[in-house]
Every structure is written in C-alpha cells, then in structure tokens.
Write an enzyme that holds these catalytic residues in place. Structure first.
Site, PDB file in Angstrom:
ATOM      1  N   ASP A   1       5.495   0.623  11.984  1.00  0.00           N
ATOM      2  CA  ASP A   1       4.237   0.020  11.523  1.00  0.00           C
ATOM      3  C   ASP A   1       4.066  -1.429  11.986  1.00  0.00           C
ATOM      4  O   ASP A   1       3.034  -2.045  11.717  1.00  0.00           O
ATOM      5  CB  ASP A   1       4.139   0.091   9.988  1.00  0.00           C
ATOM      6  CG  ASP A   1       3.904   1.511   9.506  1.00  0.00           C
ATOM      7  OD1 ASP A   1       3.565   2.374  10.327  1.00  0.00           O
ATOM      8  OD2 ASP A   1       4.067   1.761   8.290  1.00  0.00           O
TER       9      ASP A   1
ATOM     10  N   LYS B   1       0.838  -1.213   0.000  1.00  0.00           N
ATOM     11  CA  LYS B   1       0.000   0.000   0.000  1.00  0.00           C
ATOM     12  C   LYS B   1       0.868   1.258   0.000  1.00  0.00           C
ATOM     13  O   LYS B   1       0.652   2.170  -0.804  1.00  0.00           O
ATOM     14  CB  LYS B   1      -0.891  -0.015   1.252  1.00  0.00           C
ATOM     15  CG  LYS B   1      -1.542   1.312   1.581  1.00  0.00           C
ATOM     16  CD  LYS B   1      -2.331   1.261   2.875  1.00  0.00           C
ATOM     17  CE  LYS B   1      -1.561   1.532   4.136  1.00  0.00           C
ATOM     18  NZ  LYS B   1      -1.340   2.938   4.483  1.00  0.00           N
ATOM     19  N   ASN B   2       1.844   1.305   0.904  1.00  0.00           N
ATOM     20  CA  ASN B   2       2.613   2.541   1.061  1.00  0.00           C
ATOM     21  C   ASN B   2       3.629   2.778  -0.053  1.00  0.00           C
ATOM     22  O   ASN B   2       4.231   3.845  -0.127  1.00  0.00           O
ATOM     23  CB  ASN B   2       3.296   2.578   2.431  1.00  0.00           C
ATOM     24  CG  ASN B   2       2.285   2.809   3.542  1.00  0.00           C
ATOM     25  OD1 ASN B   2       1.128   3.155   3.277  1.00  0.00           O
ATOM     26  ND2 ASN B   2       2.692   2.601   4.787  1.00  0.00           N
TER      27      ASN B   2
ATOM     28  N   CYS C   1      -4.275   8.204  10.099  1.00  0.00           N
ATOM     29  CA  CYS C   1      -4.426   7.428  11.336  1.00  0.00           C
ATOM     30  C   CYS C   1      -4.225   8.291  12.574  1.00  0.00           C
ATOM     31  O   CYS C   1      -3.469   9.265  12.550  1.00  0.00           O
ATOM     32  CB  CYS C   1      -3.382   6.318  11.366  1.00  0.00           C
ATOM     33  SG  CYS C   1      -3.873   4.842  10.508  1.00  0.00           S
TER      34      CYS C   1
ATOM     35  N   ARG D   1       1.389  14.875  13.207  1.00  0.00           N
ATOM     36  CA  ARG D   1       2.013  14.511  11.926  1.00  0.00           C
ATOM     37  C   ARG D   1       2.205  15.745  11.054  1.00  0.00           C
ATOM     38  O   ARG D   1       1.440  16.016  10.130  1.00  0.00           O
ATOM     39  CB  ARG D   1       1.191  13.440  11.217  1.00  0.00           C
ATOM     40  CG  ARG D   1       1.114  12.192  12.072  1.00  0.00           C
ATOM     41  CD  ARG D   1       0.441  11.062  11.399  1.00  0.00           C
ATOM     42  NE  ARG D   1       1.232  10.469  10.354  1.00  0.00           N
ATOM     43  CZ  ARG D   1       0.801   9.490   9.579  1.00  0.00           C
ATOM     44  NH1 ARG D   1      -0.393   9.005   9.744  1.00  0.00           N
ATOM     45  NH2 ARG D   1       1.575   8.988   8.643  1.00  0.00           N
TER      46      ARG D   1
ATOM     47  N   ARG E   1      -3.614  10.261   4.830  1.00  0.00           N
ATOM     48  CA  ARG E   1      -2.380  11.029   4.921  1.00  0.00           C
ATOM     49  C   ARG E   1      -1.613  11.079   3.582  1.00  0.00           C
ATOM     50  O   ARG E   1      -1.041  12.089   3.198  1.00  0.00           O
ATOM     51  CB  ARG E   1      -1.525  10.357   5.992  1.00  0.00           C
ATOM     52  CG  ARG E   1      -0.135  10.792   6.089  1.00  0.00           C
ATOM     53  CD  ARG E   1       0.026  11.874   7.091  1.00  0.00           C
ATOM     54  NE  ARG E   1       1.378  12.375   7.099  1.00  0.00           N
ATOM     55  CZ  ARG E   1       1.709  13.544   7.589  1.00  0.00           C
ATOM     56  NH1 ARG E   1       0.800  14.312   8.128  1.00  0.00           N
ATOM     57  NH2 ARG E   1       2.939  13.970   7.557  1.00  0.00           N
TER      58      ARG E   1
ATOM     59  N   ARG F   1      -8.345  -0.340   5.386  1.00  0.00           N
ATOM     60  CA  ARG F   1      -7.483   0.641   4.699  1.00  0.00           C
ATOM     61  C   ARG F   1      -6.182  -0.004   4.251  1.00  0.00           C
ATOM     62  O   ARG F   1      -5.549   0.492   3.327  1.00  0.00           O
ATOM     63  CB  ARG F   1      -7.138   1.798   5.650  1.00  0.00           C
ATOM     64  CG  ARG F   1      -8.295   2.685   5.982  1.00  0.00           C
ATOM     65  CD  ARG F   1      -7.854   3.810   6.867  1.00  0.00           C
ATOM     66  NE  ARG F   1      -6.679   4.480   6.299  1.00  0.00           N
ATOM     67  CZ  ARG F   1      -5.890   5.291   6.974  1.00  0.00           C
ATOM     68  NH1 ARG F   1      -6.118   5.531   8.232  1.00  0.00           N
ATOM     69  NH2 ARG F   1      -4.866   5.866   6.383  1.00  0.00           N
TER      70      ARG F   1
END
Ligand code: EPZ
Length: 424
Positions: free
Chosen positions: A309, A22-23, A118, A123, A94, A401
């Site tokens: 994470d 995902k990231n 999140c 942040r 984000r 997500r």
C-alpha cells in the site's frame, strides 16, 4: 466530479496528525455482528469506505451511529436472520467480504456478493472460503454470491497461505468465525499486519480467547458468547507512511504525530537507504531530506516487509532519485496503474512483469493526470508536490475512500493544493 489542483515545487515542513486506520476499522466494524452488546469505536476516520461499511451493516440489521470526534457506536440485534450483503454495495468496496465470517458464526447463514474494490489486479477469495469451510461452513458460489450455511462452526487446524503469502482480510474473516466456534482453531500462515492484530485485540476485549496475536500462527479457543466493548482504532500506518514519503520526496522536514515506529519500520529503513533522515520522536516519526534522494531497489512483502500500500507512493518519490531503482511487487503483481500517469509528468519508468524500473530524472513537470485507485492517487499527489508547475488530478473520489482531510493536512505542511469541481 472533483479534482485536485496542485502547484508543486514546495518543500513540505511541519507537523501532521495521522487519522485512525481505515483497514483496521473496517473489519472491526464487521466484528460488531458477533457481539451481544454495543461496540464503541474511537478514532474511526470519516471516509467513504467507512460510510459504505456502515450502510452494508445497516442492511444486516446493525446500527452504526457516528458520534462526535471520530466515535462510532455499533449495535447488532441479539437475534436476526438478515444475511444478504448486496452486490450494489459490495461492488464498491473489497472489505465488505469481512461480514462473511461473522455472519456464518453468529447467524449460521450468509448471502454475500463477491466484492469489488480497487483496480489493482486479481483478488480472489479462495483462502477465505478454505478457512471457513475448514470450520464446517457450507459455501457455494451462485450468481455472483457466496451462499453459506452452517450449524455451529467447529474448531479446526488450517493453513491459510496462498501464492502471494498470507491474506489480511482472509485471516480477519476466519478469525472472526473461529472465536465463536466449538473448540480450538489453529490458523497457520495467518497475516501479521497491525490491522489484523488490532482486530484480534478487539475480539479479546469482547471475550474471545486468542493466542499468538501478531505471529503467523493464531490459536483460538472458541467461546459461546461475545459482549460489547470499547476500543480505539490504531493510527493509519499507510496514511502516515504517505506523509513520510511526501516529506522525503519534497526534500522537506515532516513530523507525523501518532505514527507508530514498529508498524512502519520497513518504510523507515527504505527512507534511510534513499538518504533521508528518519527518527522516532515522542509518539511520532520525523523524516527530513536535505538533498536529492538516492535510487534503491524496493520489494513489497507482507508485514513487517515494505507494504504494497506504499509501493506507488515510494515509486513516485524515486522518479527524481539519483540513479536507477527497481520496484518489485510481490503481493499484487499487477499493481502498477500509476506508471503510465507518472509518465505523463515526465517520469521514466519501464514496467517489466511484476517489477518497474525507474530511471531517476532531475525534475517532473505538472500535467493533467487521472487517479485510478486509492494508493495510485496518493502517488500522483506526491508526484504533483514534487513537480514544476500545475498538476490537475481528476477522479479524486478514489482518494476520498482512504485519506481523511488530505488537502487540509497537506496545506498545513505548506503545500499549494485545492479541490475544484470539474463540470464533466
Ligand atoms: C488488504 O486487502 C487491504 N485491504 C489492502 O489495502 C492491502 O493492499 C492488502 O491487504 C495487502 O496488504 C483491506 O484491509 C480492506 P490480501 P486484502 O488478501 O485482504 C492473494 C488499500 O489500498 N489472495 O492480503 O484483500 C491476493 O490476490 C487496500 O487500502 C489469494 O490468493 O489483501 C494477494 O495477492 C488495497 N486468495 C495476496 O493474497 C485469497 O483468498 C494478499 O491479499 C485472498 C488473497
């Protein structure tokens, strides 16, 4: 609202295949704004954040079409002055901030809402702004939006370290702007995470010139034009790590296909220290735990350190380890939303500043708990798999997500888990 009902106490065994990251996929999707031709991405997971990024790009005139089997084709118009990333979309994710760099580089303007994401603490985006300003972008914050304008960006030398080290999406944003800037850019204290490396490889395929990929010093020679390309997104190291921790925590034997050893060595080392066996198999990682885990001290750090994470998931595993563990968070000092919910299941955890002291207990017991953010939710699932009896995890939209087909994959490993709809 959906909830997950887990009946714990079963060892997880067998093989599971990891999805695309995902990231990595999210910033790469944003990079499509830079390209003159189509960007064909393979291995894109079907997740809520990915769909949200697709919607955001749609607002910016980019078509993101999902084909069969995880392929996505993104096409940006050759000329467009669409530049508004609205609050309604940005508040939910984000990674939406990753359109800022590409918009500045390609369209010379941006109106990007400050992002949400999140609930893991403060942040800021100051490093994103610092880097883009160094390249010559004019950026102001007005009414919750970053308002940007520039002519062609100019290469520059910059230091992108903050109080907690490098920034993953900050590096991604500045890198995506620098590839089309006039001249040479040096990004010092760049994030080295595999997801940033994957983005850099895509940009190279599009025609960008980048040296130092995977190191904290990226040197970019700006080019005038980038074309389309085809790319397969790297496997998701956090999803893979979640299954590995779940395997060890349930004293199981789990092989995660597609998990990359070098991306996960920080975790592998930790799993070995708690007494699990971890080995590299052909394109996979296998973890096997035969007895109760040992306590350990874990500190999160930027890559290649232990990933933030996976902090919550590892903490869940340590709740039943033999002895006292200290889990220290060096990336997001307030990322401990899972502590209270784990306590509902009998975990003995005391939070102290940016650390948590975990007194290992023999067994957790199932309870109704509430997911608060993506990785905290994964920690609750692991705790539920370890616990005696039934756990109901509500607000699982957080999990959706970031984990593709989680229940299905866990069921294949022998878990008793089902999704129900709680009428609220
Ligand atoms: C990325 O967030 C990931 N998100 C996060 O994953 C991950 O936890 C995080 O990197 C750290 O690995 C995506 O890739 C979409 P950072 P990002 O900027 O880029 C401070 C998940 O669960 N900082 O690397 O937003 C910041 O406060 C998510 O999938 C500044 O001070 O994180 C933090 O302490 C959650 N100024 C540290 O740097 C800035 O301008 C690292 O944050 C930016 C960040």
């Amino acid at each position: 609202m959906d909830a997950l009902v887990v009946t714990g106490g079963r060892r997880l065994t067998g093989q599971v295949k990891v999805s695309g990251a995902k990231n990595a996929a999210l910033p790469i999707m944003a990079a499509s704004i830079l390209a003159d031709g189509p960007l064909v991405l393979k291995g894109v997971p079907d997740l809520r954040d990915i769909r949200t990024m697709g919607r955001l790009l749609g607002k910016l005139g980019v078509s993101a079409e999902r084909k069969r089997g995880g392929t996505m084709v993104l096409k940006s118009p050759s000329r467009s002055n669409r530049s508004r990333a609205p609050y309604e979309i940005m508040k939910t994710m984000r990674a939406g901030i990753c359109v800022l760099g590409p918009l500045m580089a390609r369209r010379g303007r941006a109106e990007v809402s400050l992002p949400g994401g999140c609930a893991i603490g403060d942040r800021p985006v100051d490093l994103h702004l610092k880097g883009l300003r160094a390249l010559g972008a004019r950026l102001e914050i007005e009414h919750g939006y970053i308002i940007g304008s520039c002519r062609r960006l100019r290469g520059a030398e910059m230091y992108l370290g903050g109080p907690f080290g490098s920034s993953v999406t900050g590096t991604a944003n500045v890198l995506m702007a620098a590839v089309l800037a006039d001249g040479t850019t040096v990004i010092d204290c760049a994030a080295c995470e595999p997801e940033v490396q994957d983005l850099a490889r895509v940009l190279e395929k599009m025609g960008a010139r980048i040296a130092g990929i995977g190191s904290p010093r990226l040197v970019v020679e700006g080019v005038d034009h980038l074309g389309g390309c085809e790319h397969t997104v790297i496997p998701d190291r956090i999803e893979a790590g979640t299954f590995l921790v779940a395997g060890a925590a349930t004293r199981g034997d789990v092989t995660v296909e597609g998990a990359r050893w070098n991306d996960l060595f920080g975790l592998v080392n930790t799993l070995r220290e708690v007494g699990a066996e971890a080995e590299r198999c052909d394109g996979a990682i296998r973890v096997c735990a035969r007895r109760r885990l040992r306590s350990i001290d874990v500190t999160t750090l930027p890559f290649p350190g232990f990933p933030t994470d996976l902090q919550a998931q590892m903490m869940a595993a340590l709740t039943t380890a033999d002895g006292i563990s200290v889990v220290t968070e060096k990336i997001f000092p307030d990322r401990f939303m899972h502590v209270a919910e784990l306590g509902r299941m009998g975990a003995r955890i005391r939070k102290q500043a940016s650390a948590a002291v975990v007194h290992g207990t023999e067994q957790l017991s199932g309870a109704p708990v509430m997911a608060s953010d993506l990785r905290a939710s994964a920690a609750l699932v692991i705790a539920a798999l370890m616990a005696r009896g039934k756990t109901t995890i509500s607000r699982v939209y957080h999990l959706d997500r970031g984990y593709e087909h989680l229940e299905k994959k866990l069921r294949r490993l022998g878990a008793t888990i089902r999704r129900v709809n709680l009428k609220s």
